[in-house]
Scaffold this motif. Structure first.
Motif, mmCIF file in Angstrom:
data_model
loop_
_atom_site.group_PDB
_atom_site.id
_atom_site.type_symbol
_atom_site.label_atom_id
_atom_site.label_comp_id
_atom_site.label_asym_id
_atom_site.label_seq_id
_atom_site.Cartn_x
_atom_site.Cartn_y
_atom_site.Cartn_z
ATOM 1 N N TRP A 63 -6.926 -4.383 4.852
ATOM 2 C CA TRP A 63 -6.845 -4.554 3.452
ATOM 3 C C TRP A 63 -7.381 -5.860 2.802
ATOM 4 N N PRO A 111 0.802 -1.265 0.152
ATOM 5 C CA PRO A 111 -0.087 0.119 -0.088
ATOM 6 C C PRO A 111 0.813 1.101 -0.102
ATOM 7 N N SER A 112 0.619 2.274 -0.867
ATOM 8 C CA SER A 112 1.240 3.439 -1.049
ATOM 9 C C SER A 112 0.879 4.372 0.194
ATOM 10 N N GLN A 139 -6.654 -4.206 -1.714
ATOM 11 C CA GLN A 139 -6.927 -2.711 -1.688
ATOM 12 C C GLN A 139 -7.294 -2.404 -0.415
ATOM 13 N N PRO A 140 -7.251 -0.871 -0.395
ATOM 14 C CA PRO A 140 -7.631 -0.525 1.147
ATOM 15 C C PRO A 140 -9.234 -0.661 1.484
ATOM 16 N N LEU A 183 -7.558 6.036 2.764
ATOM 17 C CA LEU A 183 -8.444 5.337 3.684
ATOM 18 C C LEU A 183 -8.448 6.009 4.954
ATOM 19 N N ASP A 204 -0.038 7.185 -0.165
ATOM 20 C CA ASP A 204 -1.233 8.194 -0.780
ATOM 21 C C ASP A 204 -2.636 7.206 -0.418
ATOM 22 N N GLU A 205 -2.607 5.688 -0.644
ATOM 23 C CA GLU A 205 -3.737 4.917 -0.424
ATOM 24 C C GLU A 205 -4.022 5.098 0.921
ATOM 25 N N ARG A 206 -3.053 4.943 1.993
ATOM 26 C CA ARG A 206 -3.240 4.917 3.249
ATOM 27 C C ARG A 206 -3.717 6.227 3.927
ATOM 28 N N ARG A 212 -11.735 0.700 -4.374
ATOM 29 C CA ARG A 212 -11.082 0.822 -5.601
ATOM 30 C C ARG A 212 -10.407 2.324 -6.062
ATOM 31 N N VAL A 213 -9.104 2.708 -6.019
ATOM 32 C CA VAL A 213 -8.584 3.851 -6.171
ATOM 33 C C VAL A 213 -7.924 4.099 -7.518
#
Length: 348
Positions: free
Chosen positions: A294, A223-224, A298-299, A231, A226-228, A322-323
């Motif tokens: 996760w 997970p990046s 995916q978050p 979320l 940005d994704e974290r 889904r990002v």
């Protein structure tokens, strides 16, 4: 074998195979456990249901044990297990045929949101990321390829369920696992021409059912940041019952689905409006606490609800995000029944 322990080398595995074929149940169990994780992922891709995948991995173990003397070493032990697992899944699908259902009009749709997701895969379930972690294979080992090409996100899983079972098997073996045409033909006991024909039919169907901006699938990655961060903002929106936070996270054409129910919401504005009545004002259900998790690489947000008069927060729903381009393009919302699959607490 403990997590992180390297898989035995070919010479050691060969010795274990000899013992297993001779009826050493402990040796056979040890050998099978080396491949359980990737076989479970394979069965999940075939079936789309985590629970069904677990059942078919167990069926694979039983079939392999009963047929252990039939393994003659003409293929690797891994390929032999994949043949048994694939056939177990195909047999299951023959007994329990499932087809995506046509969708009705969305429950709510934003003005000008367009159209999307005209079919529903009602049996889809999330796959816990904690069970996707590799047992530290070496780069040259077959398992490293499986982990590096984890086409496991929900968009891929939904798309592949539109394929007939044998086309599904061919596409997974060729495009996901990277098996050759000959290896795939040998496993399925068909000709190479049959494999090529199935693959030629499967690929366009996959492209037709993947999201518009998701015409290819990428290797898994951690997970990046940005994704974290995204979320956490989604969690803040739920816990603070703040629709303005949620609105800022969604693409204009975002979609929300709620398998196995036929409910779907089309458009970011419609998602916010559909969400608002349960979260804000006199009709609000109660207070919320949300745990980050996760699933399918995916978050995901696991939401717990404490209704008025209750002391504890109880499981309510799981949202898998889904990002795309830093915004939420799709929310797949599952009921509280999936919480045990992800190892989430029963209450907070």
């Amino acid at each position: 074998m403990a997590t992180g322990e390297a898989r035995p080398g070919r010479m050691e595995e060969a010795a274990v195979v000899v013992a297993a074929r001779a009826g050493d149940e402990t040796a056979f169990g040890r050998l099978f456990e080396d491949y359980r994780r990737e076989l479970r992922v394979h069965c999940y891709r075939m079936l789309g249901s985590f629970e069904d995948a677990e059942d078919q991995v167990q069926e694979t173990f039983l079939r392999a044990w009963r047929r252990r003397e039939s393994y003659e070493g003409r293929s690797t032990f891994r390929a032999w297990l994949y043949r048994i697992a694939t056939n177990a899944c195909l047999d299951f699908l023959d007994r329990h045929p499932r087809r995506p259902r046509p969708r009705q009009e969305p429950v709510v749709a934003s003005v000008g949101a367009g159209s999307a997701l005209r079919t529903q895969v009602h049996w889809i379930q999330p796959y816990p990321d904690r069970l996707l972690e590799p047992a530290a294979p070496g780069d040259a080992e077959p398992d490293a390829t499986v982990v590096a090409k984890e086409t496991i996100e929900l968009a891929f899983l939904v798309a592949i369920q539109h394929l007939p079972p044998r086309q599904r098997a061919v596409l997974i073996l060729r495009d996901v696992l990277g098996w050759s045409g000959q290896e795939t033909a040998d496993l399925l006991e068909v000709s190479i021409a049959t494999v090529k024909s199935a693959l030629q039919r499967a690929r366009p169907t996959m492209r037709a059912h993947l999201p518009e901006r998701r015409t290819d699938w990428a290797p898994s990655a951690d997970p990046s940041a940005d994704e974290r961060a995204l979320l956490q903002r989604y969690i803040d929106a739920v816990e603070q019952a703040d629709p303005t936070i949620l609105a800022a996270l969604l693409r204009e054409d975002a979609v929300q689905t709620m398998p196995p129910e036929p409910i779907w919401i089309l458009g970011g504005e419609a998602i916010v409006e559909g969400w608002r009545w349960a979260m804000v004002g006199p009709e609000a259900w109660g207070d919320w606490r949300v745990l980050p998790t996760w699933a399918n690489r995916q978050p995901a947000a696991a939401a717990y609800l404490r209704r008025p008069g209750e002391a504890l927060f109880s499981p309510s729903w799981l949202g898998v995000l889904r990002v795309e381009d830093g915004l939420v393009a799709e929310i797949t919302t599952f009921g509280e029944g999936v919480f045990p699959l992800l190892g989430l607490p029963a209450t907070l």
